[in-house]
Design a protein around this motif. Structure first.
Motif, PDB file in Angstrom:
ATOM      1  N   ALA A 124      -5.542  -1.401  14.706  1.00 13.75           N
ATOM      2  CA  ALA A 124      -6.101  -1.040  13.396  1.00 13.75           C
ATOM      3  C   ALA A 124      -6.446   0.441  13.303  1.00 13.75           C
ATOM      4  O   ALA A 124      -6.518   1.000  12.203  1.00 13.75           O
ATOM      5  CB  ALA A 124      -7.354  -1.876  13.113  1.00 13.75           C
ATOM      6  N   ILE A 125      -6.669   1.072  14.437  1.00 18.49           N
ATOM      7  CA  ILE A 125      -6.951   2.513  14.439  1.00 18.49           C
ATOM      8  C   ILE A 125      -5.845   3.262  13.700  1.00 18.49           C
ATOM      9  O   ILE A 125      -6.101   4.229  12.965  1.00 18.49           O
ATOM     10  CB  ILE A 125      -7.084   3.029  15.889  1.00 18.49           C
ATOM     11  CG1 ILE A 125      -8.272   2.358  16.579  1.00 18.49           C
ATOM     12  CG2 ILE A 125      -7.230   4.553  15.910  1.00 18.49           C
ATOM     13  CD1 ILE A 125      -8.357   2.668  18.066  1.00 18.49           C
ATOM     14  N   PHE A 126      -4.629   2.786  13.872  1.00 18.71           N
ATOM     15  CA  PHE A 126      -3.484   3.421  13.223  1.00 18.71           C
ATOM     16  C   PHE A 126      -3.017   2.653  11.986  1.00 18.71           C
ATOM     17  O   PHE A 126      -2.663   3.245  10.967  1.00 18.71           O
ATOM     18  CB  PHE A 126      -2.323   3.537  14.220  1.00 18.71           C
ATOM     19  CG  PHE A 126      -2.695   4.174  15.521  1.00 18.71           C
ATOM     20  CD1 PHE A 126      -2.769   5.555  15.641  1.00 18.71           C
ATOM     21  CD2 PHE A 126      -3.001   3.396  16.629  1.00 18.71           C
ATOM     22  CE1 PHE A 126      -3.139   6.149  16.838  1.00 18.71           C
ATOM     23  CE2 PHE A 126      -3.372   3.975  17.840  1.00 18.71           C
ATOM     24  CZ  PHE A 126      -3.439   5.358  17.942  1.00 18.71           C
ATOM     25  N   MET A 127      -3.032   1.322  12.094  1.00 18.21           N
ATOM     26  CA  MET A 127      -2.417   0.506  11.058  1.00 18.21           C
ATOM     27  C   MET A 127      -3.249   0.404   9.778  1.00 18.21           C
ATOM     28  O   MET A 127      -2.678   0.261   8.686  1.00 18.21           O
ATOM     29  CB  MET A 127      -2.134  -0.900  11.600  1.00 18.21           C
ATOM     30  CG  MET A 127      -1.103  -0.949  12.711  1.00 18.21           C
ATOM     31  SD  MET A 127       0.492  -0.207  12.227  1.00 18.21           S
ATOM     32  CE  MET A 127       1.018  -1.327  10.926  1.00 18.21           C
ATOM     33  N   THR A 128      -4.560   0.455   9.875  1.00 22.28           N
ATOM     34  CA  THR A 128      -5.380   0.359   8.657  1.00 22.28           C
ATOM     35  C   THR A 128      -5.149   1.558   7.733  1.00 22.28           C
ATOM     36  O   THR A 128      -4.831   1.370   6.547  1.00 22.28           O
ATOM     37  CB  THR A 128      -6.868   0.212   9.005  1.00 22.28           C
ATOM     38  OG1 THR A 128      -7.073  -1.068   9.638  1.00 22.28           O
ATOM     39  CG2 THR A 128      -7.740   0.268   7.755  1.00 22.28           C
ATOM     40  N   PRO A 129      -5.269   2.800   8.219  1.00 19.72           N
ATOM     41  CA  PRO A 129      -4.951   3.934   7.337  1.00 19.72           C
ATOM     42  C   PRO A 129      -3.490   3.923   6.871  1.00 19.72           C
ATOM     43  O   PRO A 129      -3.200   4.233   5.715  1.00 19.72           O
ATOM     44  CB  PRO A 129      -5.237   5.161   8.215  1.00 19.72           C
ATOM     45  CG  PRO A 129      -6.179   4.671   9.258  1.00 19.72           C
ATOM     46  CD  PRO A 129      -5.768   3.250   9.521  1.00 19.72           C
ATOM     47  N   PHE A 130      -2.577   3.568   7.789  1.00 18.85           N
ATOM     48  CA  PHE A 130      -1.150   3.564   7.448  1.00 18.85           C
ATOM     49  C   PHE A 130      -0.844   2.567   6.339  1.00 18.85           C
ATOM     50  O   PHE A 130      -0.181   2.902   5.359  1.00 18.85           O
ATOM     51  CB  PHE A 130      -0.314   3.235   8.695  1.00 18.85           C
ATOM     52  CG  PHE A 130       1.147   3.009   8.387  1.00 18.85           C
ATOM     53  CD1 PHE A 130       2.005   4.080   8.175  1.00 18.85           C
ATOM     54  CD2 PHE A 130       1.668   1.718   8.299  1.00 18.85           C
ATOM     55  CE1 PHE A 130       3.347   3.880   7.880  1.00 18.85           C
ATOM     56  CE2 PHE A 130       3.008   1.508   8.000  1.00 18.85           C
ATOM     57  CZ  PHE A 130       3.851   2.592   7.795  1.00 18.85           C
ATOM     58  N   GLU A 155      -5.873  10.381  -4.224  1.00 15.23           N
ATOM     59  CA  GLU A 155      -6.467  11.601  -3.676  1.00 15.23           C
ATOM     60  C   GLU A 155      -7.512  11.227  -2.628  1.00 15.23           C
ATOM     61  O   GLU A 155      -8.708  11.401  -2.820  1.00 15.23           O
ATOM     62  CB  GLU A 155      -7.100  12.424  -4.806  1.00 15.23           C
ATOM     63  CG  GLU A 155      -6.131  12.855  -5.888  1.00 15.23           C
ATOM     64  CD  GLU A 155      -5.066  13.822  -5.368  1.00 15.23           C
ATOM     65  OE1 GLU A 155      -5.300  14.432  -4.316  1.00 15.23           O
ATOM     66  OE2 GLU A 155      -4.020  13.949  -6.012  1.00 15.23           O
ATOM     67  N   ILE A 156      -7.050  10.685  -1.533  1.00 11.98           N
ATOM     68  CA  ILE A 156      -7.934  10.217  -0.472  1.00 11.98           C
ATOM     69  C   ILE A 156      -7.632  10.992   0.803  1.00 11.98           C
ATOM     70  O   ILE A 156      -6.471  11.262   1.120  1.00 11.98           O
ATOM     71  CB  ILE A 156      -7.743   8.708  -0.232  1.00 11.98           C
ATOM     72  CG1 ILE A 156      -8.189   7.918  -1.469  1.00 11.98           C
ATOM     73  CG2 ILE A 156      -8.515   8.228   0.994  1.00 11.98           C
ATOM     74  CD1 ILE A 156      -7.843   6.462  -1.404  1.00 11.98           C
ATOM     75  N   GLU A 157      -8.680  11.360   1.501  1.00 12.51           N
ATOM     76  CA  GLU A 157      -8.515  12.095   2.749  1.00 12.51           C
ATOM     77  C   GLU A 157      -8.102  11.128   3.852  1.00 12.51           C
ATOM     78  O   GLU A 157      -8.933  10.567   4.562  1.00 12.51           O
ATOM     79  CB  GLU A 157      -9.822  12.813   3.116  1.00 12.51           C
ATOM     80  CG  GLU A 157     -10.179  13.970   2.211  1.00 12.51           C
ATOM     81  CD  GLU A 157      -9.214  15.142   2.365  1.00 12.51           C
ATOM     82  OE1 GLU A 157      -8.560  15.218   3.423  1.00 12.51           O
ATOM     83  OE2 GLU A 157      -9.115  15.956   1.440  1.00 12.51           O
ATOM     84  N   TYR A 158      -6.798  10.914   3.990  1.00 15.71           N
ATOM     85  CA  TYR A 158      -6.329   9.969   4.996  1.00 15.71           C
ATOM     86  C   TYR A 158      -6.610  10.464   6.410  1.00 15.71           C
ATOM     87  O   TYR A 158      -6.822   9.670   7.325  1.00 15.71           O
ATOM     88  CB  TYR A 158      -4.835   9.696   4.806  1.00 15.71           C
ATOM     89  CG  TYR A 158      -4.546   8.868   3.592  1.00 15.71           C
ATOM     90  CD1 TYR A 158      -4.844   7.513   3.565  1.00 15.71           C
ATOM     91  CD2 TYR A 158      -4.027   9.449   2.438  1.00 15.71           C
ATOM     92  CE1 TYR A 158      -4.603   6.756   2.439  1.00 15.71           C
ATOM     93  CE2 TYR A 158      -3.782   8.691   1.303  1.00 15.71           C
ATOM     94  CZ  TYR A 158      -4.072   7.346   1.303  1.00 15.71           C
ATOM     95  OH  TYR A 158      -3.846   6.597   0.185  1.00 15.71           O
ATOM     96  N   SER A 159      -6.600  11.769   6.588  1.00 16.21           N
ATOM     97  CA  SER A 159      -6.945  12.298   7.908  1.00 16.21           C
ATOM     98  C   SER A 159      -8.390  11.961   8.245  1.00 16.21           C
ATOM     99  O   SER A 159      -8.712  11.628   9.389  1.00 16.21           O
ATOM    100  CB  SER A 159      -6.736  13.814   7.943  1.00 16.21           C
ATOM    101  OG  SER A 159      -7.538  14.456   6.957  1.00 16.21           O
ATOM    102  N   GLN A 160      -9.262  12.008   7.229  1.00 17.79           N
ATOM    103  CA  GLN A 160     -10.660  11.655   7.430  1.00 17.79           C
ATOM    104  C   GLN A 160     -10.808  10.156   7.692  1.00 17.79           C
ATOM    105  O   GLN A 160     -11.622   9.725   8.506  1.00 17.79           O
ATOM    106  CB  GLN A 160     -11.494  12.046   6.202  1.00 17.79           C
ATOM    107  CG  GLN A 160     -12.987  11.769   6.341  1.00 17.79           C
ATOM    108  CD  GLN A 160     -13.639  12.587   7.423  1.00 17.79           C
ATOM    109  OE1 GLN A 160     -13.383  13.788   7.550  1.00 17.79           O
ATOM    110  NE2 GLN A 160     -14.456  11.946   8.246  1.00 17.79           N
ATOM    111  N   MET A 161      -9.990   9.352   6.987  1.00 21.04           N
ATOM    112  CA  MET A 161     -10.014   7.903   7.230  1.00 21.04           C
ATOM    113  C   MET A 161      -9.587   7.610   8.662  1.00 21.04           C
ATOM    114  O   MET A 161     -10.226   6.805   9.353  1.00 21.04           O
ATOM    115  CB  MET A 161      -9.096   7.179   6.247  1.00 21.04           C
ATOM    116  CG  MET A 161      -9.021   5.668   6.477  1.00 21.04           C
ATOM    117  SD  MET A 161      -7.887   4.785   5.355  1.00 21.04           S
ATOM    118  CE  MET A 161      -8.898   4.684   3.885  1.00 21.04           C
ATOM    119  N   PHE A 162      -8.522   8.256   9.102  1.00 21.68           N
ATOM    120  CA  PHE A 162      -8.033   8.072  10.472  1.00 21.68           C
ATOM    121  C   PHE A 162      -9.102   8.485  11.481  1.00 21.68           C
ATOM    122  O   PHE A 162      -9.374   7.780  12.459  1.00 21.68           O
ATOM    123  CB  PHE A 162      -6.755   8.890  10.672  1.00 21.68           C
ATOM    124  CG  PHE A 162      -6.177   8.801  12.046  1.00 21.68           C
ATOM    125  CD1 PHE A 162      -5.568   7.632  12.484  1.00 21.68           C
ATOM    126  CD2 PHE A 162      -6.230   9.885  12.912  1.00 21.68           C
ATOM    127  CE1 PHE A 162      -5.020   7.543  13.767  1.00 21.68           C
ATOM    128  CE2 PHE A 162      -5.701   9.810  14.182  1.00 21.68           C
ATOM    129  CZ  PHE A 162      -5.090   8.633  14.612  1.00 21.68           C
TER     130      PHE A 162
END
Length: 317
Positions: A124-130, A155-162
């Protein structure tokens, strides 16, 4: 229904910076508790008997997000974009840790359930943001093609989500596995305590949300209930039907059903309440309500299914 759900969008549950830090710490502790039940043997199982694990991960990270996308497309004229995105966010989250208890209660394959929880939590560390970015982006593109750029790009900070997911899942998982290896007796007792804390934590979050917006909750709960009921039912049916199609034994079918229908919506709420990921100016009330109610409903539905199965004889087919 559509117009009524639009009234939810302006709702925003604001926490102070210190409040958000506390939320992240509590969820990290819960993930630490999940990791206390993980063993190296769970990962060895993937090598020794990969088929059931692959089926479970396929259902969790590929089929459920895909079928959720199909649902929001089918009902796009009935549900609002934020409610649809809430469904996509829930589907992108890993399985909930209470699935292990429900699997045991339903006479399912507990070892398979725990192994799936361990592996899916790490993935999920990778798959949830993906998954949220992939299916959410496809949904936004679909709506814009249908309605002429009605929605802005995500407009979401996906890097921040990751980064957030790594902090509240990745680090606690490593710490939890290490702790359980050297302190197995203490780990067993601590895990049970943290399981109760996880449920209490989620309920507290939901109470805060609904108490500040009680009138809106009462007015719109019937719509949110229908959305979550359909989505959750499809998730359960997906797990059972795919497992049956692949000729899995009865114990595994029960496990796949529960693992697919029980989601870690607490993670979804923490992500939604993080202003670094979802800025304060974004109107995400629909996401909040769908994610929060899912967390309550899947406990009710999951326990109901588990209690029903607990009264039935175990089938060897």
């Amino acid at each position: 229904m559509y117009e009524s759900l639009l009234e939810l969008d302006p709702i925003r549950i604001n926490f102070s910076e210190s409040g958000n830090i506390v939320l992240n710490i509590v969820l990290a502790l819960i993930m630490f508790g999940v990791a206390l039940g993980m063993r190296i043997d769970h990962f060895k199982t993937l090598i020794r008997s990969p088929k059931p694990i692959i089926i479970g991960l396929f259902l969790q990270f590929i089929f459920l997000p895909f079928i959720t996308f199909i649902l929001v497309i089918i009902f796009n004229k009935v549900i609002t974009p934020t409610a649809a995105m809430g469904m996509i966010l829930v589907a992108a989250c890993p399985g909930g840790n209470i699935s292990n208890f429900m699997t045991s209660l339903s006479k399912g394959n507990s070892e398979l359930s725990v192994t799936l929880t361990a592996i899916s939590t790490i993935l999920a560390i990778f798959m949830t943001p993906f998954n949220f970015k992939l299916w959410g982006g496809l949904y936004v593109n679909f709506i814009n093609n249908m309605a002429g750029n009605m929605l802005q790009p995500l407009e979401i900070e996906y890097s921040q989500m990751f980064e957030t997911v790594i902090i509240i899942i990745g680090i606690p998982i490593i710490a939890g596995i290490s702790f359980s290896r050297y302190f197995p007796v203490i780990s067993l007792k601590t895990k049970k305590i943290l399981q109760y804390i996880s449920i209490l934590f989620f309920i507290t979050l939901v109470i805060i949300m609904f108490s500040n917006n009680w009138q809106l909750f009462v007015k719109h709960i019937k719509y949110i209930f229908i959305i979550v009921f359909i989505h959750n039912t499809v998730a359960f049916l997906s797990g059972y039907s795919i497992a049956t199609l692949l000729k899995q034994p009865d114990r595994n079918r029960k496990t796949f059903t529960i693992e697919t229908g029980i989601q870690n919506s607490g993670l979804g709420l923490v992500l939604l309440l993080n202003p670094s990921i979802f800025p304060v100016e974004m109107e995400i009330g629909g996401l909040l309500f769908v994610t929060a109610w899912w967390g309550i409903w899947h406990i009710i539905s999951g326990l109901s299914i588990s209690l029903y199965w607990s009264t039935k004889r175990i089938s060897t087919s």
